[in-house]
Design an enzyme around this catalytic site. Structure first.
Site, mmCIF file in Angstrom:
data_model
loop_
_atom_site.group_PDB
_atom_site.id
_atom_site.type_symbol
_atom_site.label_atom_id
_atom_site.label_comp_id
_atom_site.label_asym_id
_atom_site.label_seq_id
_atom_site.Cartn_x
_atom_site.Cartn_y
_atom_site.Cartn_z
ATOM 1 N N LYS A 279 -41.465 -5.543 21.785
ATOM 2 C CA LYS A 279 -41.655 -4.689 20.621
ATOM 3 C C LYS A 279 -40.765 -5.217 19.488
ATOM 4 O O LYS A 279 -39.635 -5.612 19.729
ATOM 5 C CB LYS A 279 -41.299 -3.235 20.961
ATOM 6 C CG LYS A 279 -40.218 -3.086 22.019
ATOM 7 C CD LYS A 279 -40.067 -1.653 22.487
ATOM 8 C CE LYS A 279 -39.084 -1.568 23.650
ATOM 9 N NZ LYS A 279 -38.835 -0.276 24.163
ATOM 10 N N SER B 30 -34.629 6.520 21.001
ATOM 11 C CA SER B 30 -34.513 5.777 19.744
ATOM 12 C C SER B 30 -35.783 5.864 18.910
ATOM 13 O O SER B 30 -35.719 5.933 17.680
ATOM 14 C CB SER B 30 -34.191 4.304 20.007
ATOM 15 O OG SER B 30 -32.957 4.195 20.640
ATOM 16 N N ARG C 177 -33.353 10.313 31.982
ATOM 17 C CA ARG C 177 -33.348 11.612 31.304
ATOM 18 C C ARG C 177 -34.234 12.618 32.004
ATOM 19 O O ARG C 177 -33.888 13.784 32.150
ATOM 20 C CB ARG C 177 -33.828 11.452 29.857
ATOM 21 C CG ARG C 177 -32.864 10.757 28.949
ATOM 22 C CD ARG C 177 -33.551 10.247 27.720
ATOM 23 N NE ARG C 177 -34.609 9.314 28.102
ATOM 24 C CZ ARG C 177 -35.223 8.490 27.271
ATOM 25 N NH1 ARG C 177 -34.921 8.512 25.999
ATOM 26 N NH2 ARG C 177 -36.147 7.656 27.694
ATOM 27 N N HIS D 14 -27.367 7.271 24.523
ATOM 28 C CA HIS D 14 -26.825 5.997 25.011
ATOM 29 C C HIS D 14 -25.304 6.094 25.156
ATOM 30 O O HIS D 14 -24.738 5.647 26.153
ATOM 31 C CB HIS D 14 -27.110 4.863 24.026
ATOM 32 C CG HIS D 14 -28.552 4.504 23.860
ATOM 33 N ND1 HIS D 14 -29.154 4.402 22.632
ATOM 34 C CD2 HIS D 14 -29.514 4.201 24.770
ATOM 35 C CE1 HIS D 14 -30.419 4.041 22.787
ATOM 36 N NE2 HIS D 14 -30.668 3.929 24.075
HETATM 37 O O1 PNS Z 1 -33.970 0.073 26.088
HETATM 38 P P1 PNS Z 1 -35.141 -0.451 26.864
HETATM 39 O O2 PNS Z 1 -36.165 -1.046 25.910
HETATM 40 O O3 PNS Z 1 -35.745 0.583 27.771
HETATM 41 O O4 PNS Z 1 -34.589 -1.650 27.796
HETATM 42 C C1 PNS Z 1 -35.449 -2.427 28.584
HETATM 43 C C2 PNS Z 1 -34.715 -3.647 29.187
HETATM 44 C C3 PNS Z 1 -34.031 -4.461 28.108
HETATM 45 C C4 PNS Z 1 -33.684 -3.180 30.178
HETATM 46 C C5 PNS Z 1 -35.777 -4.513 29.936
HETATM 47 O O5 PNS Z 1 -36.863 -4.771 29.094
HETATM 48 C C6 PNS Z 1 -35.224 -5.846 30.438
HETATM 49 O O6 PNS Z 1 -34.423 -5.899 31.340
HETATM 50 N N1 PNS Z 1 -35.661 -6.958 29.821
HETATM 51 C C7 PNS Z 1 -35.184 -8.287 30.137
HETATM 52 C C8 PNS Z 1 -36.256 -9.123 30.822
HETATM 53 C C9 PNS Z 1 -36.297 -8.860 32.315
HETATM 54 O O7 PNS Z 1 -35.348 -9.078 33.034
HETATM 55 N N2 PNS Z 1 -37.462 -8.372 32.783
HETATM 56 C C10 PNS Z 1 -37.704 -8.045 34.165
HETATM 57 C C11 PNS Z 1 -37.483 -6.560 34.410
HETATM 58 S S1 PNS Z 1 -38.086 -6.121 35.991
#
Ligand code: PNS
Length: 161
Positions: free
Chosen positions: A42, A129, A91, A18
């Protein structure tokens, strides 16, 4: 006008992968907000306060990196902050499908915000993570993968459980 990007994620916890992405993003944009998702589906190991605290410590030497928490739709949050871009790390090919779907959906919802994919150094390809949490839970050394204070927090967390 300042070019602002949002780097969203769960950051449970922040890793060197990150941080590599944050450093790259901070070279490209005037301001990068590392945005911690508050209500992840989660259940995170670390509370949002703990995750924010660890990120703040990790980015304290990067002057144009900020840390915030968001809830709800990412693009709405990004619009509200006046961001022009969403940063995501890529990645490996295995990341692609999920990231591609999310980027296209975000663009469909809000055309004005562009998702920018940055590749962390290849030494972090295998790093995420959940693997770090698993290693720490099994008492393995995680010093190569997370900052020292994060490794310490992980140790404390698993000592309590
Ligand atoms: O670190 P992660 O868990 O891969 O991050 C995922 C994240 C936070 C980027 C994604 O879950 C997100 O944007 N959530 C917010 C809700 C949202 O906007 N959902 C629509 C995505 S198309």
């Amino acid at each position: 006008m300042k070019k602002l990007a949002i780097y969203p994620g769960t950051f449970d916890p922040i890793t060197f992968g990150h941080l590599d992405v944050i450093q790259r993003a901070c070279e490209l944009f005037d301001v990068v907000i590392v945005a911690v998702l508050e209500n992840a589906a989660k259940t995170p190991l670390f509370s949002k306060e703990e995750r924010v605290e660890m990120i703040k410590e990790a980015v304290k030497s990067i002057p144009n990196a900020e840390v915030d928490v968001f809830d709800g739709l990412l693009v709405e949050y990004a619009k509200q902050k006046g961001a022009i871009a969403i940063i995501r790390g890529l990645r490996a090919v295995s990341d692609f499908e999920y990231e591609f779907q999310m980027a296209l959906m975000n663009r469909k919802i809000s055309d004005g915000i562009t998702t920018v994919f940055l590749m962390p150094h290849e030494k972090y390809t295998y790093l995420n993570s959940s693997i770090v949490r698993e290693l720490a839970r099994l008492n393995a050394n995680v010093d190569d993968f997370v900052p020292e204070f994060v490794a310490k927090k992980l140790k404390e967390k698993f000592k309590k459980n």
